[in-house]
Scaffold this active site. Structure first.
Site, PDB file in Angstrom:
ATOM      1  N   HIS A 113      29.160  -5.972  -4.741  1.00 26.34           N
ATOM      2  CA  HIS A 113      28.729  -5.800  -3.349  1.00 26.34           C
ATOM      3  C   HIS A 113      29.615  -4.780  -2.640  1.00 26.34           C
ATOM      4  O   HIS A 113      30.676  -4.384  -3.130  1.00 26.34           O
ATOM      5  CB  HIS A 113      28.777  -7.135  -2.594  1.00 26.34           C
ATOM      6  N   ASP A 115      31.201  -4.742   1.257  1.00 28.38           N
ATOM      7  CA  ASP A 115      31.380  -5.810   2.250  1.00 28.38           C
ATOM      8  C   ASP A 115      30.362  -5.713   3.393  1.00 28.38           C
ATOM      9  O   ASP A 115      30.132  -4.630   3.953  1.00 28.38           O
ATOM     10  CB  ASP A 115      32.814  -5.785   2.800  1.00 28.38           C
ATOM     11  N   HIS A 264      32.440  -3.556  -5.132  1.00 31.18           N
ATOM     12  CA  HIS A 264      33.524  -4.270  -5.805  1.00 31.18           C
ATOM     13  C   HIS A 264      33.055  -5.651  -6.241  1.00 31.18           C
ATOM     14  O   HIS A 264      32.011  -6.146  -5.782  1.00 31.18           O
ATOM     15  CB  HIS A 264      34.775  -4.343  -4.922  1.00 31.18           C
ATOM     16  N   ARG A 279      42.485 -10.277   4.031  1.00 34.74           N
ATOM     17  CA  ARG A 279      41.750  -8.997   4.093  1.00 34.74           C
ATOM     18  C   ARG A 279      41.411  -8.630   5.533  1.00 34.74           C
ATOM     19  O   ARG A 279      40.972  -9.490   6.298  1.00 34.74           O
ATOM     20  CB  ARG A 279      40.445  -9.133   3.292  1.00 34.74           C
TER      21      ARG A 279
END
Ligand code: SIN
Length: 288
Positions: A113, A115, A264, A279
């Site tokens: 995907h 983000d 990723h 994150r």
């Protein structure tokens, strides 16, 4: 402060040494880091940093506004329970539980995907700080969607040029979340967007594929079978080994990736070993 850049793989990624991200970095240094990031295909690794959460946020903010920062939109309602209680800019990816409370989203992103691509303005950089890592496993894979696009035939590029795809959190919710965890508001159009299948990177001017199996639901104007066949081909193509860099973490690593040009995948192979990452997610432009 100056830094060194070492290439990590032929297709993607570089390691930056000589920097302490906990220090305030001047505008020139930030520009140089940004340029190195773009030159490395959108993936930089800053090894073994000792950063507080506040320093992580300060470093990330130097590259633009963050989801969850004061005056900015939240990342997303469904994941709000995983945000840092004092710092809504921080999304916690963690399998740790303290006093019965999950310390973050367990095994987030164990699928290819980009983000929150279902937002109208999906992210620029995500910046992940590896705070606790398993003894083995728990790597993240990244694939270069610009290189994948470049490797397509001219005929395929021509076919893809006018296409648009719908991205919808409902797809992620159905496959990645237990039903009871999904906040209903997130499924009523607020996390749904149509984006070009091939987007032009606003900083490099390069074209890249912008579809992903975790969040893209279909191609506009095609029936389900046609859309699945075309997207299925693009996913198989984009995740060929030669487009991928796989990062094995050391404690403290900070990894900065560009959601505009990469997908990723968090590898779920570490069983019960603790893994805790924080994150930040930068707010991007509407893809064109
Ligand atoms: C994510 O998808 O942002 C999580 C990445 C990871 O935990 O490796």
């Amino acid at each position: 402060m100056s830094f060194k850049v070492n290439t990590l793989s032929p297709v993607l990624g570089a390691e930056v040494t000589g920097l302490d991200l906990g220090q305030t970095l001047g505008a020139n240094l930030v520009n140089d880091i940004r340029q190195s990031w773009l030159d490395a295909g959108g993936l930089l690794v800053f090894p073994e940093q000792k950063l507080s959460t506040e320093q992580h946020i300060a470093f990330s903010s130097a590259f633009g506004p963050l989801f969850g920062a004061p005056g900015q939109p939240p990342l997303q309602e469904t994941v709000s329970r995983y945000l840092h209680p004092e710092h809504p800019e921080i999304y916690r990816v963690s399998n740790k539980v303290e006093n019965g409370e999950p310390q973050g989203r367990d095994r987030a992103g164990t699928y290819w995907h980009s983000d929150v691509s279902f937002r109208e303005c999906p992210p620029t950089a995500s910046i992940l700080h590896a705070i606790e890592i398993p003894g083995t496993g728990g790597d993240t894979m990244f694939t270069n969607m610009t290189a994948a696009y470049d490797a397509l035939s001219d005929a395929m590029k021509e076919m893809l040029a006018p296409l648009r795809a719908q991205h919808d959190f409902a797809q992620t919710a159905a496959t990645q979340f237990a039903e009871r965890l999904v906040v209903e508001d997130d499924l009523h159009g607020r996390n749904r967007a149509v984006h070009p299948v091939v987007r032009t990177h606003p900083e490099t001017g390069k074209k890249g594929l912008f579809v992903n199996p975790g969040m893209t639901t279909g191609l506009e104007g095609f029936d389900r079978q046609e859309s699945d066949a075309i997207l299925g081909f693009l996913y198989a193509h984009a995740t060929r080994p030669e487009f991928i860099y796989r990062h094995r973490y050391r404690q403290g690593d900070v990894v900065m990736w560009d959601n505009r040009s990469l997908m990723h995948y968090a590898v779920d192979d570490y069983g019960d070993q603790p893994r805790y990452m924080e994150r930040t997610t930068g707010i991007g432009d509407r893809p064109v």
